[in-house]
Design a protein around this motif. Structure first.
Motif, mmCIF file in Angstrom:
data_model
loop_
_atom_site.group_PDB
_atom_site.id
_atom_site.type_symbol
_atom_site.label_atom_id
_atom_site.label_comp_id
_atom_site.label_asym_id
_atom_site.label_seq_id
_atom_site.Cartn_x
_atom_site.Cartn_y
_atom_site.Cartn_z
ATOM 1 N N SER A 7 0.523 -1.335 0.205
ATOM 2 C CA SER A 7 0.517 -0.165 -0.039
ATOM 3 C C SER A 7 1.240 1.050 0.170
ATOM 4 O O SER A 7 2.265 1.157 0.427
ATOM 5 N N THR A 8 0.015 2.230 -0.613
ATOM 6 C CA THR A 8 0.953 3.492 -0.599
ATOM 7 C C THR A 8 0.046 4.829 0.724
ATOM 8 O O THR A 8 -0.364 5.956 0.155
ATOM 9 N N VAL A 9 -0.488 4.211 1.040
ATOM 10 C CA VAL A 9 -1.302 4.344 2.079
ATOM 11 C C VAL A 9 -0.894 5.337 2.956
ATOM 12 O O VAL A 9 0.243 5.154 3.667
ATOM 13 N N GLY A 10 -0.377 7.001 2.961
ATOM 14 C CA GLY A 10 -0.344 7.658 3.599
ATOM 15 C C GLY A 10 0.765 8.816 3.231
ATOM 16 O O GLY A 10 1.711 9.116 3.733
ATOM 17 N N TRP A 11 1.238 8.129 2.325
ATOM 18 C CA TRP A 11 1.967 8.444 1.420
ATOM 19 C C TRP A 11 1.426 9.894 0.163
ATOM 20 O O TRP A 11 1.120 9.446 -0.858
ATOM 21 N N PHE A 71 0.586 -0.967 -6.177
ATOM 22 C CA PHE A 71 -0.737 -0.848 -5.150
ATOM 23 C C PHE A 71 -2.377 0.370 -5.264
ATOM 24 O O PHE A 71 -2.195 0.824 -4.479
ATOM 25 N N ARG A 72 -2.143 0.046 -6.342
ATOM 26 C CA ARG A 72 -3.691 1.374 -6.607
ATOM 27 C C ARG A 72 -5.295 0.997 -5.046
ATOM 28 O O ARG A 72 -5.056 1.805 -4.653
ATOM 29 N N LYS A 73 -5.343 -0.022 -4.890
ATOM 30 C CA LYS A 73 -6.067 -0.579 -3.894
ATOM 31 C C LYS A 73 -5.478 -1.210 -3.161
ATOM 32 O O LYS A 73 -5.514 -1.933 -2.872
ATOM 33 N N PRO A 74 -5.188 0.372 -1.814
ATOM 34 C CA PRO A 74 -4.339 -0.804 -0.139
ATOM 35 C C PRO A 74 -5.022 -0.797 0.019
ATOM 36 O O PRO A 74 -6.402 -1.831 0.810
ATOM 37 N N ARG A 75 -4.307 -2.063 1.398
ATOM 38 C CA ARG A 75 -4.950 -2.900 1.940
ATOM 39 C C ARG A 75 -4.687 -2.330 3.439
ATOM 40 O O ARG A 75 -3.396 -2.894 3.666
ATOM 41 N N VAL A 76 -5.762 -1.814 3.857
ATOM 42 C CA VAL A 76 -5.330 -0.981 5.829
ATOM 43 C C VAL A 76 -5.865 -2.564 6.440
ATOM 44 O O VAL A 76 -6.978 -3.029 6.524
ATOM 45 N N SER A 77 -4.171 -1.926 7.029
ATOM 46 C CA SER A 77 -4.868 -3.614 8.069
ATOM 47 C C SER A 77 -5.119 -2.734 8.928
ATOM 48 O O SER A 77 -5.156 -1.587 9.814
ATOM 49 N N GLY A 78 -5.632 -3.862 10.275
ATOM 50 C CA GLY A 78 -5.896 -2.483 11.671
ATOM 51 C C GLY A 78 -4.881 -1.819 11.857
ATOM 52 O O GLY A 78 -5.260 -1.287 13.158
ATOM 53 N N GLU A 79 -3.539 -3.139 12.580
ATOM 54 C CA GLU A 79 -2.728 -1.427 12.933
ATOM 55 C C GLU A 79 -2.048 -0.771 11.993
ATOM 56 O O GLU A 79 -2.395 0.234 13.153
ATOM 57 N N LYS A 110 -20.307 0.888 13.252
ATOM 58 C CA LYS A 110 -18.962 0.705 13.584
ATOM 59 C C LYS A 110 -18.381 0.617 12.315
ATOM 60 O O LYS A 110 -17.379 1.011 12.007
ATOM 61 N N GLU A 111 -18.840 -0.903 11.084
ATOM 62 C CA GLU A 111 -18.571 -1.191 10.072
ATOM 63 C C GLU A 111 -18.437 0.488 9.136
ATOM 64 O O GLU A 111 -17.575 1.052 8.601
ATOM 65 N N GLU A 112 -19.388 1.668 9.387
ATOM 66 C CA GLU A 112 -20.202 2.564 8.650
ATOM 67 C C GLU A 112 -18.900 3.685 9.256
ATOM 68 O O GLU A 112 -18.338 4.098 8.071
ATOM 69 N N LYS A 113 -18.879 3.341 10.137
ATOM 70 C CA LYS A 113 -17.487 4.606 10.804
ATOM 71 C C LYS A 113 -15.950 4.338 10.355
ATOM 72 O O LYS A 113 -15.507 4.998 9.839
ATOM 73 N N ARG A 114 -15.648 2.823 10.137
ATOM 74 C CA ARG A 114 -14.570 2.284 9.702
ATOM 75 C C ARG A 114 -14.112 2.776 7.957
ATOM 76 O O ARG A 114 -13.404 2.854 7.612
ATOM 77 N N SER A 115 -15.391 2.552 7.507
ATOM 78 C CA SER A 115 -15.066 1.985 5.484
ATOM 79 C C SER A 115 -15.251 3.323 5.287
ATOM 80 O O SER A 115 -14.413 3.774 4.442
ATOM 81 N N ARG A 116 -15.240 4.790 6.470
ATOM 82 C CA ARG A 116 -15.652 5.650 6.139
ATOM 83 C C ARG A 116 -14.248 6.330 5.825
ATOM 84 O O ARG A 116 -13.910 6.968 5.475
ATOM 85 N N LEU A 117 -13.823 6.032 7.242
ATOM 86 C CA LEU A 117 -11.960 6.316 7.561
ATOM 87 C C LEU A 117 -10.888 6.092 6.509
ATOM 88 O O LEU A 117 -9.841 6.421 6.374
ATOM 89 N N GLN A 118 -12.007 4.392 6.107
ATOM 90 C CA GLN A 118 -10.406 3.769 5.513
ATOM 91 C C GLN A 118 -11.110 4.821 3.678
ATOM 92 O O GLN A 118 -9.143 4.625 3.254
ATOM 93 N N ARG A 119 -11.974 4.846 3.727
ATOM 94 C CA ARG A 119 -11.911 5.383 2.583
ATOM 95 C C ARG A 119 -11.689 7.140 2.392
ATOM 96 O O ARG A 119 -10.591 7.441 1.588
ATOM 97 N N LEU A 120 -11.336 7.579 3.275
ATOM 98 C CA LEU A 120 -10.691 8.585 3.681
ATOM 99 C C LEU A 120 -9.118 9.259 3.170
ATOM 100 O O LEU A 120 -8.470 9.670 2.865
ATOM 101 N N LEU A 121 -8.869 8.321 3.998
ATOM 102 C CA LEU A 121 -6.735 6.959 4.493
ATOM 103 C C LEU A 121 -6.669 7.049 3.201
ATOM 104 O O LEU A 121 -5.442 7.246 2.619
ATOM 105 N N HIS A 122 -7.703 6.120 1.591
ATOM 106 C CA HIS A 122 -7.154 6.550 1.017
ATOM 107 C C HIS A 122 -6.611 7.395 -0.101
ATOM 108 O O HIS A 122 -6.212 7.622 -0.258
ATOM 109 N N TRP A 123 -7.663 8.289 -0.320
ATOM 110 C CA TRP A 123 -7.447 9.470 -0.622
ATOM 111 C C TRP A 123 -6.185 10.831 0.748
ATOM 112 O O TRP A 123 -5.794 11.749 -0.772
ATOM 113 N N CYS A 124 -5.643 10.697 0.946
ATOM 114 C CA CYS A 124 -4.602 11.395 1.693
ATOM 115 C C CYS A 124 -3.427 10.940 1.047
ATOM 116 O O CYS A 124 -2.984 9.594 0.785
#
Length: 124
Positions: A7-11, A71-79, A110-124
């Motif tokens: 993944s290149t999330v956060g980069w 790494f277009r579609k990141p795999r965001v692990s819980g950690e 909880k899942e909706e909140k987590r998916s929103r955060l994952q989408r947000l991290l995807h675009w960062c």
């Protein structure tokens, strides 16, 4: 790090794009000067500038290949998600339990909140 996480999330890709643009313009400048003076040997007259431009373009292409193709579609692990939550100052934003361990929100919320955060991290 990218290879392990896949993944290149956060980069930030923006700096790589600016560096790539600078390398292209540097080589383009050398080509235009050579064309204007009709002296094609002068492209290699400054080997440091030419070499730096080529190396910069090469590495930037490798980074863009990782970000846009491999790494277009990141795999965001819980950690990793927890690390990002801490870094962004919203460590408790996914908290689903009160201090006495009673649920504050349902599993679906909880899942909706987590998916929103994952989408947000995807675009960062």
């Amino acid at each position: 790090m990218n290879c392990r996480r896949r993944s290149t999330v956060g980069w930030s890709i923006g700096n790589v794009q600016l560096d790539f643009t600078g390398g292209v313009f540097s080589i383009l400048q050398m080509i235009l000067i050579s064309y204007n003076y009709n002296d094609w040997k002068s492209i290699f007259g400054d080997p440091t500038k030419f070499g730096l431009g080529v190396i910069s373009i090469f590495f930037d292409l490798m980074f863009m290949l990782q970000h846009y193709v491999l790494f277009r579609k990141p795999r965001v692990s819980g950690e990793y998600l927890q690390i990002e939550e801490k870094r962004r100052g919203c460590f408790n934003c996914l908290s689903t339990e009160s201090e006495d361990k009673t649920p504050l929100i349902s599993g679906k919320e909880k899942e909706e909140k987590r998916s929103r955060l994952q989408r947000l991290l995807h675009w960062c």
